[in-house]
Enzyme design. Structure first.
Site, PDB file in Angstrom:
ATOM      1  N   SER A  72       0.854  -1.197   0.000  1.00  0.00           N
ATOM      2  CA  SER A  72       0.000   0.000   0.000  1.00  0.00           C
ATOM      3  C   SER A  72       0.882   1.235   0.000  1.00  0.00           C
ATOM      4  O   SER A  72       1.643   1.474   0.946  1.00  0.00           O
ATOM      5  CB  SER A  72      -0.886  -0.001   1.239  1.00  0.00           C
ATOM      6  OG  SER A  72      -1.401   1.296   1.426  1.00  0.00           O
TER       7      SER A  72
ATOM      8  N   HIS B 236      -1.175  -1.122  -4.324  1.00  0.00           N
ATOM      9  CA  HIS B 236      -2.479  -0.869  -3.688  1.00  0.00           C
ATOM     10  C   HIS B 236      -2.589   0.613  -3.362  1.00  0.00           C
ATOM     11  O   HIS B 236      -1.703   1.192  -2.728  1.00  0.00           O
ATOM     12  CB  HIS B 236      -2.559  -1.721  -2.419  1.00  0.00           C
ATOM     13  CG  HIS B 236      -3.855  -1.646  -1.678  1.00  0.00           C
ATOM     14  ND1 HIS B 236      -4.958  -2.400  -2.017  1.00  0.00           N
ATOM     15  CD2 HIS B 236      -4.232  -0.927  -0.594  1.00  0.00           C
ATOM     16  CE1 HIS B 236      -5.950  -2.154  -1.175  1.00  0.00           C
ATOM     17  NE2 HIS B 236      -5.532  -1.254  -0.301  1.00  0.00           N
TER      18      HIS B 236
ATOM     19  N   ASP C 142      -4.866   3.465  -1.559  1.00  0.00           N
ATOM     20  CA  ASP C 142      -5.944   3.694  -0.591  1.00  0.00           C
ATOM     21  C   ASP C 142      -6.542   5.079  -0.786  1.00  0.00           C
ATOM     22  O   ASP C 142      -5.950   6.084  -0.394  1.00  0.00           O
ATOM     23  CB  ASP C 142      -5.386   3.549   0.835  1.00  0.00           C
ATOM     24  CG  ASP C 142      -5.133   2.097   1.189  1.00  0.00           C
ATOM     25  OD1 ASP C 142      -6.055   1.285   1.026  1.00  0.00           O
ATOM     26  OD2 ASP C 142      -4.007   1.777   1.628  1.00  0.00           O
TER      27      ASP C 142
ATOM     28  N   MET D 278      -9.163   7.693   0.282  1.00  0.00           N
ATOM     29  CA  MET D 278     -10.014   8.014   1.441  1.00  0.00           C
ATOM     30  C   MET D 278     -10.526   9.440   1.301  1.00  0.00           C
ATOM     31  O   MET D 278      -9.765  10.344   0.920  1.00  0.00           O
ATOM     32  CB  MET D 278      -9.195   7.897   2.731  1.00  0.00           C
ATOM     33  CG  MET D 278      -8.529   6.540   2.921  1.00  0.00           C
ATOM     34  SD  MET D 278      -7.791   6.412   4.555  1.00  0.00           S
ATOM     35  CE  MET D 278      -6.825   4.900   4.388  1.00  0.00           C
TER      36      MET D 278
ATOM     37  N   HIS E 196      -8.444   0.964  -3.895  1.00  0.00           N
ATOM     38  CA  HIS E 196      -9.347   0.652  -2.780  1.00  0.00           C
ATOM     39  C   HIS E 196     -10.095   1.930  -2.427  1.00  0.00           C
ATOM     40  O   HIS E 196      -9.526   2.838  -1.822  1.00  0.00           O
ATOM     41  CB  HIS E 196      -8.490   0.130  -1.605  1.00  0.00           C
ATOM     42  CG  HIS E 196      -9.267  -0.187  -0.368  1.00  0.00           C
ATOM     43  ND1 HIS E 196      -8.648  -0.510   0.822  1.00  0.00           N
ATOM     44  CD2 HIS E 196     -10.597  -0.239  -0.123  1.00  0.00           C
ATOM     45  CE1 HIS E 196      -9.573  -0.747   1.747  1.00  0.00           C
ATOM     46  NE2 HIS E 196     -10.759  -0.584   1.195  1.00  0.00           N
TER      47      HIS E 196
ATOM     48  N   MET F 105     -12.316   4.029  -0.340  1.00  0.00           N
ATOM     49  CA  MET F 105     -12.960   4.210   0.963  1.00  0.00           C
ATOM     50  C   MET F 105     -13.649   5.569   0.905  1.00  0.00           C
ATOM     51  O   MET F 105     -13.217   6.541   1.530  1.00  0.00           O
ATOM     52  CB  MET F 105     -11.912   4.131   2.077  1.00  0.00           C
ATOM     53  CG  MET F 105     -11.468   2.690   2.330  1.00  0.00           C
ATOM     54  SD  MET F 105      -9.907   2.592   3.220  1.00  0.00           S
ATOM     55  CE  MET F 105      -8.760   2.737   1.859  1.00  0.00           C
TER      56      MET F 105
ATOM     57  N   MET G 151     -11.454  -6.678   5.254  1.00  0.00           N
ATOM     58  CA  MET G 151     -10.651  -5.738   6.044  1.00  0.00           C
ATOM     59  C   MET G 151     -10.328  -6.369   7.395  1.00  0.00           C
ATOM     60  O   MET G 151     -11.226  -6.822   8.104  1.00  0.00           O
ATOM     61  CB  MET G 151     -11.421  -4.429   6.293  1.00  0.00           C
ATOM     62  CG  MET G 151     -11.606  -3.524   5.089  1.00  0.00           C
ATOM     63  SD  MET G 151     -10.091  -2.913   4.316  1.00  0.00           S
ATOM     64  CE  MET G 151      -9.230  -2.122   5.663  1.00  0.00           C
TER      65      MET G 151
ATOM     66  N   GLY H  46      -0.789   1.010   9.689  1.00  0.00           N
ATOM     67  CA  GLY H  46      -0.038   0.802  10.930  1.00  0.00           C
ATOM     68  C   GLY H  46      -0.872   0.303  12.103  1.00  0.00           C
ATOM     69  O   GLY H  46      -0.400   0.299  13.233  1.00  0.00           O
TER      70      GLY H  46
ATOM     71  N   ASP I   8      -6.587  -6.968   4.033  1.00  0.00           N
ATOM     72  CA  ASP I   8      -5.968  -5.647   4.147  1.00  0.00           C
ATOM     73  C   ASP I   8      -6.024  -5.168   5.595  1.00  0.00           C
ATOM     74  O   ASP I   8      -7.110  -5.008   6.156  1.00  0.00           O
ATOM     75  CB  ASP I   8      -6.753  -4.686   3.235  1.00  0.00           C
ATOM     76  CG  ASP I   8      -6.156  -3.289   3.151  1.00  0.00           C
ATOM     77  OD1 ASP I   8      -5.134  -3.033   3.811  1.00  0.00           O
ATOM     78  OD2 ASP I   8      -6.728  -2.463   2.423  1.00  0.00           O
TER      79      ASP I   8
ATOM     80  N   GLY J 178       1.202  -2.402   4.271  1.00  0.00           N
ATOM     81  CA  GLY J 178       1.711  -1.037   4.324  1.00  0.00           C
ATOM     82  C   GLY J 178       2.910  -0.954   5.237  1.00  0.00           C
ATOM     83  O   GLY J 178       4.070  -1.031   4.812  1.00  0.00           O
TER      84      GLY J 178
END
Ligand code: DX5
Ligand code: ZN
Length: 231
Positions: free
Chosen positions: A10, A35, A37, A39, A68, A70, A141, A149, A179, A201
């Site tokens: 990620s 990947h 992310d 958001m 992905h 979100m 998820m 993290g 993930d 990640g």
């Protein structure tokens, strides 16, 4: 036939000031996908990337771009991400109103892009039922979406096994992606329960040697898959 685990680092955890270096490292280390992310500060509290970054990544790498989403209202943005060069687009079932998940899958397939649906840790696997037979991938998820993290939520692997079983009953075989909080140990755990694609990640980019971390996670996953197959 044995299929090797796919590792999808990620880029949320990469050095954004030196992203092209980190993407080159991912390629050389044998990561199969990148990947991304996305958001929106609404569906999840955090705010990250959008279409322009996907466009730029497509310019610098041949790695498949695994987007992905979100975000709330994913239907509005799907065509933009497709246009930007996404290889696969994942939509959260929680972000979709009635019939929207089906529409998202149809939109992606019409565009020749892999269609995936994601479920948050507290969302039951049954929420995938309306589209399961048509999905190319399911994302389970293993942390609450929003931040890298975080620690792997215990027993997420049980959900992975449940998705595998439900897909089999539906006569489907989507890839299963996991993930959140994936490192060497959790990679083995989810791989043994049927995961095919691992997003990582922190375990990659906070490692002293990120390329070695990618190989170690892949080997751990492959080893667990082989053992599970021979049972
Ligand atoms: C969380 C994101 C993940 C996350 C993974 O909302 O979807 O992709 O960045 O990061 P780690 O592997 O650090 O949990
Ligand atoms: Zn993600």
């Amino acid at each position: 036939m044995f299929q090797s685990m796919k590792i999808a680092p990620s880029i949320l955890s990469a050095d954004l000031m030196d992203l092209s270096r980190d993407v080159a490292m991912m390629e050389q280390a044998g990561a199969q996908w990148a990947h991304i992310d996305v958001m929106d500060g609404h569906f999840v509290p955090n705010l990250t990337f959008g279409v322009p970054l996907v466009k730029q990544l497509a310019r610098i790498t041949d790695l498949p771009l695994d987007v992905h989403l979100m975000i709330s209202n994913p239907l509005t943005q799907i065509p933009w991400f497709v246009e930007a060069g996404a290889t696969s687009v994942t939509v959260h079932v929680e972000a979709c109103g009635p019939g929207e998940l089906e529409q998202a899958v149809a939109m992606l397939h019409d565009a020749g892009v892999m269609a995936a649906a994601a479920i948050k840790p507290k969302t039951p696997v049954s929420a995938l039922a309306p589209v399961l037979a048509d999905l190319d991938m399911v994302l389970v998820m293993s942390v609450e979406p929003g931040f890298s993290g975080q620690s792997y939520i215990a027993s997420s692997e049980v959900k992975v096994a449940h998705v595998v079983e439900m897909a089999r009953e539906a006569g489907a075989s989507p890839l299963i992606q996991v993930d959140g909080g994936i490192g060497v140990e959790t990679a083995a755990l989810v791989a043994a329960h049927g995961a095919d694609v691992l997003v990582c990640g922190n375990a990659v980019f906070a490692a002293t040697d990120p390329a070695a971390a990618i190989s170690a996670i892949e080997s751990a996953g492959d080893g667990a898959r082989r053992s599970a197959m021979s049972l």
